[in-house]
Design a protein around this motif. Sequence first.
Motif, mmCIF file in Angstrom:
data_model
loop_
_atom_site.group_PDB
_atom_site.id
_atom_site.type_symbol
_atom_site.label_atom_id
_atom_site.label_comp_id
_atom_site.label_asym_id
_atom_site.label_seq_id
_atom_site.Cartn_x
_atom_site.Cartn_y
_atom_site.Cartn_z
ATOM 1 N N GLU A 218 0.826 -1.211 0.000
ATOM 2 C CA GLU A 218 0.000 0.000 0.000
ATOM 3 C C GLU A 218 0.863 1.266 0.000
ATOM 4 O O GLU A 218 0.738 2.147 0.855
ATOM 5 C CB GLU A 218 -0.973 0.011 1.189
ATOM 6 C CG GLU A 218 -1.984 -1.134 1.140
ATOM 7 C CD GLU A 218 -2.940 -1.102 2.315
ATOM 8 O OE1 GLU A 218 -2.724 -0.265 3.218
ATOM 9 O OE2 GLU A 218 -3.885 -1.899 2.329
ATOM 10 N N HIS A 219 1.746 1.338 -0.965
ATOM 11 C CA HIS A 219 2.582 2.519 -1.197
ATOM 12 C C HIS A 219 3.513 2.835 -0.022
ATOM 13 O O HIS A 219 3.893 3.989 0.202
ATOM 14 C CB HIS A 219 1.719 3.741 -1.512
ATOM 15 C CG HIS A 219 0.713 3.510 -2.596
ATOM 16 N ND1 HIS A 219 1.077 3.289 -3.906
ATOM 17 C CD2 HIS A 219 -0.648 3.424 -2.553
ATOM 18 C CE1 HIS A 219 -0.014 3.101 -4.633
ATOM 19 N NE2 HIS A 219 -1.068 3.163 -3.842
ATOM 20 N N ALA A 220 3.870 1.808 0.730
ATOM 21 C CA ALA A 220 4.810 1.975 1.840
ATOM 22 C C ALA A 220 5.648 0.709 1.979
ATOM 23 O O ALA A 220 5.309 -0.344 1.442
ATOM 24 C CB ALA A 220 4.065 2.256 3.135
ATOM 25 N N LEU A 221 6.772 0.839 2.682
ATOM 26 C CA LEU A 221 7.612 -0.317 2.970
ATOM 27 C C LEU A 221 7.244 -0.853 4.341
ATOM 28 O O LEU A 221 7.273 -0.126 5.332
ATOM 29 C CB LEU A 221 9.100 0.064 2.961
ATOM 30 C CG LEU A 221 9.813 0.185 1.624
ATOM 31 C CD1 LEU A 221 11.315 0.276 1.848
ATOM 32 C CD2 LEU A 221 9.497 -0.957 0.695
ATOM 33 N N LYS A 222 6.920 -2.125 4.391
ATOM 34 C CA LYS A 222 6.627 -2.780 5.652
ATOM 35 C C LYS A 222 7.766 -3.740 5.982
ATOM 36 O O LYS A 222 8.126 -4.591 5.161
ATOM 37 C CB LYS A 222 5.313 -3.553 5.577
ATOM 38 C CG LYS A 222 4.979 -4.309 6.857
ATOM 39 C CD LYS A 222 3.709 -5.128 6.699
ATOM 40 C CE LYS A 222 3.407 -5.917 7.967
ATOM 41 N NZ LYS A 222 2.195 -6.768 7.815
ATOM 42 N N THR A 223 8.341 -3.617 7.164
ATOM 43 C CA THR A 223 9.399 -4.523 7.590
ATOM 44 C C THR A 223 8.763 -5.834 8.063
ATOM 45 O O THR A 223 8.025 -5.847 9.052
ATOM 46 C CB THR A 223 10.247 -3.915 8.716
ATOM 47 O OG1 THR A 223 10.815 -2.673 8.265
ATOM 48 C CG2 THR A 223 11.370 -4.854 9.124
ATOM 49 N N VAL A 224 9.044 -6.927 7.363
ATOM 50 C CA VAL A 224 8.452 -8.217 7.722
ATOM 51 C C VAL A 224 9.412 -9.084 8.529
ATOM 52 O O VAL A 224 9.004 -10.061 9.159
ATOM 53 C CB VAL A 224 7.991 -8.987 6.467
ATOM 54 C CG1 VAL A 224 6.896 -8.218 5.745
ATOM 55 C CG2 VAL A 224 9.151 -9.277 5.517
ATOM 56 N N PHE A 225 10.703 -8.717 8.498
ATOM 57 C CA PHE A 225 11.683 -9.473 9.283
ATOM 58 C C PHE A 225 12.881 -8.576 9.556
ATOM 59 O O PHE A 225 13.302 -7.809 8.693
ATOM 60 C CB PHE A 225 12.139 -10.723 8.528
ATOM 61 C CG PHE A 225 13.115 -11.579 9.299
ATOM 62 C CD1 PHE A 225 12.665 -12.495 10.239
ATOM 63 C CD2 PHE A 225 14.483 -11.471 9.094
ATOM 64 C CE1 PHE A 225 13.548 -13.277 10.961
ATOM 65 C CE2 PHE A 225 15.376 -12.244 9.804
ATOM 66 C CZ PHE A 225 14.907 -13.149 10.741
#
Length: 260
Positions: A218-225
């Motif tokens: 959704e137009h953002a960077l999500k840190t998954v790890f």
Amino acid sequence: MLKVFKILILFLFCSLSAQKILPFDTLRLATAKDLFADDYGNIYLYKNQDFSFTKYDSLGNQKAKLMLTLPFRIQSVQNPLNIPSFSENAQELKFFDQNLNQIQTINFRQKFGFIKTAYVEDLQQVWLLDESTKRLIQYNFRDDRIINTFSFNLNFENIIDLLIFEKKVYFLHDDHLSVYNFKSEKTADFALENGRKLRRENDRIFIISKTAIHKIEEHALKTVFKADNSQIVDKNSASYFVIKGNKLYLYPLEKDFGIK
């Protein structure tokens, strides 16, 4: 008091079950420059000291080894039967099989200017960044045919990795990821630290840095790890992998979490 004890036991159990130390020689891990993991449990280590690329099983047993005379960059091992590798120095794209035997070489010197990096889309097509002409080129190497060219008036020098998906061009730099359309218009830009490579899984785009893995959402960077103070992190479709303290850790891909 008993309740607190039960909570501590549960926390310890969860911590232990969340990670697994794989039996790898610490000397191999200490000098590794990059790490890859396929979906069959095989681990691949690249060393830039001798330009070697070695395949191991999950027990740390060597299964195959590749030695080249020039530095090269493995794109991915998502298809371990056909592993693409590009050498900027040699201006060559090579493919290797599951035993790391060379099965095909494409030389770009005669047909193009200076290729900065390459993204293999499938077993027929490759996208090339031609630094000398400032073009992104879609090239069918099976038929030796240029399909499309797109002008990009930007600095190719610091681009680390490239990915094309759904008419979007992803340029990875050390400190940011830029997204463009084929008209050379920037549509998004994300700040990050120590960017290393890009990975696509179906319609998901992952950015792998030195200590973290991010996903565009959704137009953002999500840190998954995240694994603080790690040497290398990577992932396959089932697990995260971390080299830290010259040990190789495996974490199941069950949920998003960080490792301190």
